[in-house]
Design an enzyme around this catalytic site. Structure first.
Site, mmCIF file in Angstrom:
data_model
loop_
_atom_site.group_PDB
_atom_site.id
_atom_site.type_symbol
_atom_site.label_atom_id
_atom_site.label_comp_id
_atom_site.label_asym_id
_atom_site.label_seq_id
_atom_site.Cartn_x
_atom_site.Cartn_y
_atom_site.Cartn_z
ATOM 1 N N SER A 284 0.818 -1.221 0.000
ATOM 2 C CA SER A 284 0.000 0.000 0.000
ATOM 3 C C SER A 284 0.848 1.266 0.000
ATOM 4 O O SER A 284 0.391 2.318 -0.463
ATOM 5 C CB SER A 284 -0.944 -0.002 1.201
ATOM 6 O OG SER A 284 -0.214 -0.069 2.420
ATOM 7 N N ASP B 242 -3.291 6.530 12.066
ATOM 8 C CA ASP B 242 -2.496 5.889 11.015
ATOM 9 C C ASP B 242 -1.176 6.647 10.907
ATOM 10 O O ASP B 242 -1.110 7.731 10.338
ATOM 11 C CB ASP B 242 -3.245 5.926 9.686
ATOM 12 C CG ASP B 242 -2.483 5.263 8.546
ATOM 13 O OD1 ASP B 242 -1.291 4.941 8.723
ATOM 14 O OD2 ASP B 242 -3.072 5.078 7.465
ATOM 15 N N HIS C 195 0.952 5.241 6.707
ATOM 16 C CA HIS C 195 0.773 5.807 5.365
ATOM 17 C C HIS C 195 1.038 7.304 5.390
ATOM 18 O O HIS C 195 1.346 7.870 6.442
ATOM 19 C CB HIS C 195 -0.628 5.471 4.857
ATOM 20 C CG HIS C 195 -0.887 3.998 4.781
ATOM 21 N ND1 HIS C 195 -1.495 3.288 5.797
ATOM 22 C CD2 HIS C 195 -0.584 3.095 3.821
ATOM 23 C CE1 HIS C 195 -1.572 2.009 5.472
ATOM 24 N NE2 HIS C 195 -1.027 1.861 4.275
#
Length: 443
Positions: free
Chosen positions: A181, A422, A425
Site C-alpha cells: 500500500s 495511522d 501511510h
C-alpha cells in the site's frame, strides 16, 4: 520401358517407411529436448530446485505443479523452518562496497525546507485518483503545512518537476509500481502529478484489480500498479481481500507477478511493511502435502528478496529496462523517540524533525542491511531510491485520524485519537511526491 518402370516403383514403399521412421525419431528427440529446456527455464525463474538435504527435486517433484495460493489457502500442518535456501542458477554474493562509485552529490542527504510558493505540486481536490486513505484535508485535517515542505539536498538541487518532460520520457512505454500500500500511495502520487496535462478524453484507468493501469493515449504510455506486498506469490495477493490471520508465501516463486514484469520498461519495487507483522508460513514449490514451514519475518523476507533478485539477474537487460528499489518507509508510532517523556505518536504533529541524526525504531537496521546487500549486488541492473532517512524526519506527514477508516471506531477509540492514528501511510500531497521527484531525478 513399361516393365522397367514397374520395377523402379516397387522400391518406393520401402523408402517411405524409412523416411517416416526418421520423422518420428526427430519429433521424439525434439520433444525430449523441449521438456529439458522447459524444466531448466522453470528452475531459473522461480519454480526450480532448492537444497533440501542438498539434493535437487526428484523427477516426481519436478513434474509436480504447485497449487496456486489464494486467500482460501491453508497449511495442512506446520513445522519449524529448517534453513533451506533456493539453489538459483545465478547465486548472489556478498557485495563489495569498494566497487561502488559515489555520486558527486547525495540527493538523499539533506533537510526539509518550508516552501509555500512552489508547493504543493497539485491540489488534493483536483486529483480524480486521490485515495480516501490519503486525502487528509478532505477527511478533516485542519492544518495544511504538511503540503508545503520541499526536500533540499546538501550541496545540490533536485531536478525541477516537469510532468510533460516525464511523459515524453514515457512515450510508448510502461511504468509499473510493484509492492504494497505504500508503493500504491507513491503510484497515486504519480498519477496526481501527471494526469493534469492529459486531456480528459485521452486518459483512462482500470478499477481495482491485481494490476491497475492508467493510460495516456496520446503518449501511448501507461503508469501501472501491481499489488504484490511480499513480491513472491502469497495468499495475500488479492488487492482487496488480503487481511488474513495466517500469511502463506511461496518463497521460491515470483512467477505470478513476474509474468507482467518482463514487458515493462520501468519498474519500481518496494517491500517492507508486511514483513513487520510476525512469522510467515513458507510453502515450497515442490511440497505436495501442504506442509508449511514457519520462519521469522527477516528470514522470510530474505528468501523473497533472493527470489526477486534471481529474476532480476536472469531477466533484466539494463540497456532495455530500468529497475528501481524503494527503501523502507518509516513509521512514527512512538513520540518518545523524538520527544522524550511523551506517550503519543504522530497524532497532532505539525512539524518535521530537525535533528538530522534522528532514526526511529520503525526502520529496522537488520532488515536494511539485508536489503542493502541484495540490492547492491544487482547493480547496475537496479538503482536504489533511498527514502528512509528523509522520510524519518516527517512525523507530521501521516494521515493520523484524518482518513477514511473501513472499520467503525469505538467510543473508547474516539476519546483517544492516538489509539487509532495511522502513522504508517502518508498524506497527499506530501512525502510520496518527493519520492517521485527523486525518481524523476534519476530517470
Amino acid at each position: 520401358m513399361i516393365q522397367r518402370w514397374h520395377k523402379k516403383k516397387t522400391q518406393l514403399p520401402f523408402i517411405a517407411i524409412i523416411f517416416f521412421f526418421f520423422i518420428l525419431c526427430t519429433i521424439f528427440f525434439n520433444e525430449r529436448r523441449f521438456q529439458q529446456i522447459h524444466r531448466k527455464h522453470n528452475d531459473v525463474i522461480g519454480v526450480g530446485v532448492h537444497n533440501d538435504a542438498k539434493k535437487p527435486f526428484s523427477s516426481r517433484s519436478t513434474h509436480f505443479t504447485p497449487v496456486v495460493l489464494d486467500r482460501f489457502s491453508t497449511c495442512n500442518s506446520t513445522v519449524k523452518y529448517n534453513g533451506r535456501k533456493a539453489e538459483w542458477d545465478v547465486p548472489l554474493r556478498q557485495y563489495n562496497k569498494q566497487r561502488e562509485k559515489k555520486d558527486s552529490c547525495d540527493v538523499f542527504s539533506g533537510r526539509w525546507v518550508f516552501d509555500n510558493t512552489s508547493y504543493p505540486l497539485y491540489n488534493e481536490s483536483d486529483c480524480p485518483y486521490m485515495s480516501d486513505q490519503l486525502a487528509c484535508h478532505k477527511h478533516g485535517r485542519p492544518d495544511l503545512d504538511y503540503q508545503f515542505w520541499r526536500w533540499q539536498p546538501h550541496g545540490c538541487n533536485l531536478k525541477r518537476w516537469n510532468a510533460t518532460e516525464l511523459w515524453d520520457k514515457l512515450r510508448g512505454k510502461r511504468l509499473m509500481f510493484v509492492g504494497d500500500s505504500l508503493n500504491r500511495g507513491q503510484w497515486i502520487s504519480m498519477l496526481c502529478l501527471m494526469e493534469s496535462v492529459i486531456p480528459a478524453d485521452k486518459k483512462s484507468i482500470t478499477p481495482n484489480a491485481p494490476l491497475t493501469i492508467f493510460r495516456a493515449e496520446e503518449y501511448n504510455a501507461t503508469i501501472e500498479f501491481q499489488w504484490a506486498p511480499l513480491l513472491v506469490e502469497s495468499n495475500s495477493d488479492d488487492p482487496v481481500n488480503h487481511r488474513l490471520d495466517e500469511r502463506i508465501m511461496r518463497p521460491d516463486s515470483v512467477l505470478r507477478h513476474a509474468s507482467e514484469w518482463e514487458h515493462v520498461d520501468i519498474l519500481i519495487f518496494n517491500s517492507y511493511l508486511w514483513w513487520r507483522q510476525g512469522p510467515v508460513k513458507l510453502l515450497w514449490g515442490n511440497e505436495e502435502n501442504g506442509v508449511c514451514e514457519e520462519a521469522d519475518s527477516l528470514e522470510a523476507m530474505e528468501l523473497a528478496m533472493h527470489a526477486w533478485a534471481n529474476w532480476i539477474k536472469t531477466k533484466v537487460d539494463q540497456l532495455k529496462k530500468k529497475v528501481f528499489f524503494v527503501t523502507m518507509s518509516p513509521t512514527h508510532l512512538w513520540s518518545r523517540e523524538w520527544e522524550a517523556g511523551t506517550e503519543g505518536n504522530c497524532y497532532n504533529e505539525k512539524m518535521p524533525i530537525e535533528d538530522e541524526r534522528y532514526w526511529g525504531s520503525g526502520s529496522d537496521l537488520d532488515t536494511m542491511r539485508m536489503v542493502d546487500n541484495v540490492v547492491n549486488n544487482l547493480k547496475p541492473r537496479v538503482s536504489v531510491i533511498n527514502i528512509t532517512q528523509l522520510s524519518e524526519y516527517r512525523k507530521d506527514g501521516h494521515p493520523s485520524i484524518y482518513r477514511k477508516f473501513w472499520e467503525s471506531r469505538t467510543a473508547e477509540q474516539m476519546a483517544n485519537p492516538s489509539s487509532y492514528s495511522d502513522c504508517i501511510h502518508w498524506c497527499l500531497p506530501g512525502v510520496p511526491d518527493v519520492w517521485n521527484e527523486l525518481l524523476f531525478h534519476f530517470l
